[in-house]
Scaffold this motif. Structure first.
Motif, short mmCIF file in Angstrom:
data_model
loop_
_atom_site.label_atom_id
_atom_site.label_comp_id
_atom_site.label_asym_id
_atom_site.label_seq_id
_atom_site.Cartn_x
_atom_site.Cartn_y
_atom_site.Cartn_z
N GLU A 1 0.84 -1.20 0.00
CA GLU A 1 0.00 0.00 0.00
C GLU A 1 0.87 1.26 0.00
O GLU A 1 0.58 2.22 -0.70
CB GLU A 1 -0.92 0.00 1.21
CG GLU A 1 -1.90 1.16 1.21
CD GLU A 1 -2.83 1.10 2.39
OE1 GLU A 1 -3.17 2.17 2.90
OE2 GLU A 1 -3.21 -0.02 2.81
N LEU A 2 1.95 1.23 0.74
CA LEU A 2 2.85 2.38 0.82
C LEU A 2 3.49 2.68 -0.52
O LEU A 2 3.52 3.82 -0.96
CB LEU A 2 3.94 2.15 1.87
CG LEU A 2 5.00 3.26 1.97
CD1 LEU A 2 4.38 4.52 2.55
CD2 LEU A 2 6.16 2.81 2.81
N ILE A 3 4.00 1.64 -1.19
CA ILE A 3 4.67 1.88 -2.46
C ILE A 3 3.68 2.01 -3.61
O ILE A 3 4.05 2.46 -4.69
CB ILE A 3 5.72 0.79 -2.78
CG1 ILE A 3 5.08 -0.58 -2.98
CG2 ILE A 3 6.80 0.76 -1.74
CD1 ILE A 3 6.02 -1.63 -3.51
N GLY A 4 2.42 1.64 -3.37
CA GLY A 4 1.38 1.84 -4.37
C GLY A 4 1.50 0.90 -5.56
O GLY A 4 1.01 1.21 -6.63
N ASP A 5 2.14 -0.23 -5.41
CA ASP A 5 2.31 -1.17 -6.50
C ASP A 5 1.57 -2.46 -6.20
O ASP A 5 2.10 -3.37 -5.56
CB ASP A 5 3.80 -1.45 -6.73
CG ASP A 5 4.06 -2.26 -8.00
OD1 ASP A 5 3.08 -2.63 -8.69
OD2 ASP A 5 5.23 -2.50 -8.30
N LYS A 6 0.33 -2.55 -6.66
CA LYS A 6 -0.50 -3.73 -6.41
C LYS A 6 -0.18 -4.86 -7.41
O LYS A 6 -0.67 -5.96 -7.26
CB LYS A 6 -1.99 -3.37 -6.51
CG LYS A 6 -2.41 -2.25 -5.60
CD LYS A 6 -2.48 -2.70 -4.18
CE LYS A 6 -3.06 -1.57 -3.35
NZ LYS A 6 -2.89 -1.68 -1.98
N SER A 7 0.63 -4.57 -8.43
CA SER A 7 0.91 -5.57 -9.46
C SER A 7 2.01 -6.54 -9.05
O SER A 7 2.20 -7.56 -9.69
CB SER A 7 1.30 -4.89 -10.76
OG SER A 7 2.52 -4.18 -10.60
N LYS A 8 2.76 -6.21 -7.99
CA LYS A 8 3.84 -7.10 -7.55
C LYS A 8 3.26 -8.41 -7.03
O LYS A 8 2.27 -8.41 -6.31
CB LYS A 8 4.65 -6.45 -6.43
CG LYS A 8 5.52 -5.35 -6.91
CD LYS A 8 6.35 -4.86 -5.76
CE LYS A 8 7.54 -4.19 -6.31
NZ LYS A 8 8.76 -4.81 -6.05
N PRO A 9 3.89 -9.52 -7.36
CA PRO A 9 3.42 -10.81 -6.82
C PRO A 9 3.56 -10.82 -5.29
O PRO A 9 4.61 -10.51 -4.76
CB PRO A 9 4.36 -11.83 -7.46
CG PRO A 9 5.01 -11.13 -8.61
CD PRO A 9 5.00 -9.68 -8.29
N LYS A 10 2.48 -11.19 -4.62
CA LYS A 10 2.48 -11.17 -3.16
C LYS A 10 3.51 -12.13 -2.57
O LYS A 10 4.10 -11.86 -1.54
CB LYS A 10 1.09 -11.47 -2.61
CG LYS A 10 0.14 -10.30 -2.72
CD LYS A 10 -1.13 -10.58 -1.96
CE LYS A 10 -1.98 -9.33 -1.93
NZ LYS A 10 -3.16 -9.50 -1.09
N ASN A 11 3.72 -13.25 -3.25
CA ASN A 11 4.66 -14.24 -2.72
C ASN A 11 6.09 -13.68 -2.72
O ASN A 11 6.82 -13.83 -1.74
CB ASN A 11 4.59 -15.53 -3.54
CG ASN A 11 5.35 -16.64 -2.89
OD1 ASN A 11 5.40 -16.73 -1.67
ND2 ASN A 11 5.96 -17.49 -3.70
N LEU A 12 6.49 -13.03 -3.82
CA LEU A 12 7.83 -12.45 -3.89
C LEU A 12 7.99 -11.31 -2.89
O LEU A 12 9.03 -11.17 -2.24
CB LEU A 12 8.13 -11.96 -5.30
CG LEU A 12 8.25 -13.05 -6.36
CD1 LEU A 12 8.46 -12.44 -7.74
CD2 LEU A 12 9.39 -14.00 -6.03
N THR A 13 6.95 -10.52 -2.75
CA THR A 13 6.99 -9.40 -1.80
C THR A 13 7.05 -9.93 -0.38
O THR A 13 7.77 -9.39 0.46
CB THR A 13 5.76 -8.50 -1.99
OG1 THR A 13 5.69 -8.09 -3.36
CG2 THR A 13 5.87 -7.26 -1.12
N ARG A 14 6.32 -11.01 -0.10
CA ARG A 14 6.37 -11.61 1.23
C ARG A 14 7.78 -12.08 1.55
O ARG A 14 8.28 -11.90 2.66
CB ARG A 14 5.39 -12.79 1.34
CG ARG A 14 5.37 -13.42 2.74
CD ARG A 14 4.69 -14.77 2.78
NE ARG A 14 5.23 -15.74 1.86
CZ ARG A 14 6.38 -16.40 2.03
NH1 ARG A 14 7.11 -16.22 3.10
NH2 ARG A 14 6.80 -17.26 1.13
#
Length: 178
Positions: A33-46
């Motif tokens: 939400e902070l970076i505003g990038d909802k397209s990033k895969p959640k698994n990689l971000t996790r």
């Protein structure tokens, strides 16, 4: 001791005070939400978030909370004093302050809001570049030396832009003093 290198966005999230006790998925969602990038895969971000939180745990900034379950792992803030003291970012970066000081002319307020919007966009761009440099360095370790200078320069630009954002926000949020 080696310097603690943590993404500025994580420092900002931790210092905002919304995370006394939190799980990795909750922190990941706040980061996205902070970076505003909802397209990033959640698994990689996790995975990225988990690595940083473990690093913070090892350095004594965070501690694990015993929940009696294996997942989700929960953390508690232990000592934020070990993080650098740079200013923090607001959680919703797109939000432009509406309560400007009445002593500022409307034209000045408008100009400041336009600048603020541009600086916030620049900050998000720099944050994306930092993430990409990290991803490239992980995928291609042989390029790490070549990337390091660019990474450091981008991180410095991010910090300077953050200072500009904070300065303009302080002008727009100033209450008239009598």
């Amino acid at each position: 001791m080696k310097a603690l290198r943590v993404k500025p966005e994580f420092v900002s999230l931790l210092k905002m005070g919304n995370f006394d006790t939190f799980s990795v998925p909750r922190f990941r969602d706040a980061y996205l939400e902070l970076i505003g990038d909802k397209s990033k895969p959640k698994n990689l971000t996790r995975q990225l978030v988990y690595r940083h939180l473990r690093k913070l745990e090892e350095c004594g900034v965070l501690e694990r909370v015993d929940t009696g379950k294996l997942h989700p792992i929960e953390y508690r803030i232990k000592d934020l004093a070990q993080l650098d003291s740079r200013p923090t970012v607001r959680q919703n970066v797109e939000m432009i302050p509406e309560q400007a000081d009445k002593s500022l002319p409307e034209k000045v307020v408008h100009t400041l809001k336009v600048k603020l919007s541009k600086y916030r966009t620049d900050m998000l761009s720099a944050a994306g570049a930092l993430e990409e440099y990290e991803a490239i360095a992980q995928a291609q370790p042989s390029l790490k030396g070549a990337i390091q200078k660019k990474y450091d320069r981008t991180r410095e630009e991010y910090a300077k832009t953050l200072g500009k954002v904070r300065a303009i926000e302080s002008l727009l949020n100033t209450k008239p003093s009598l």
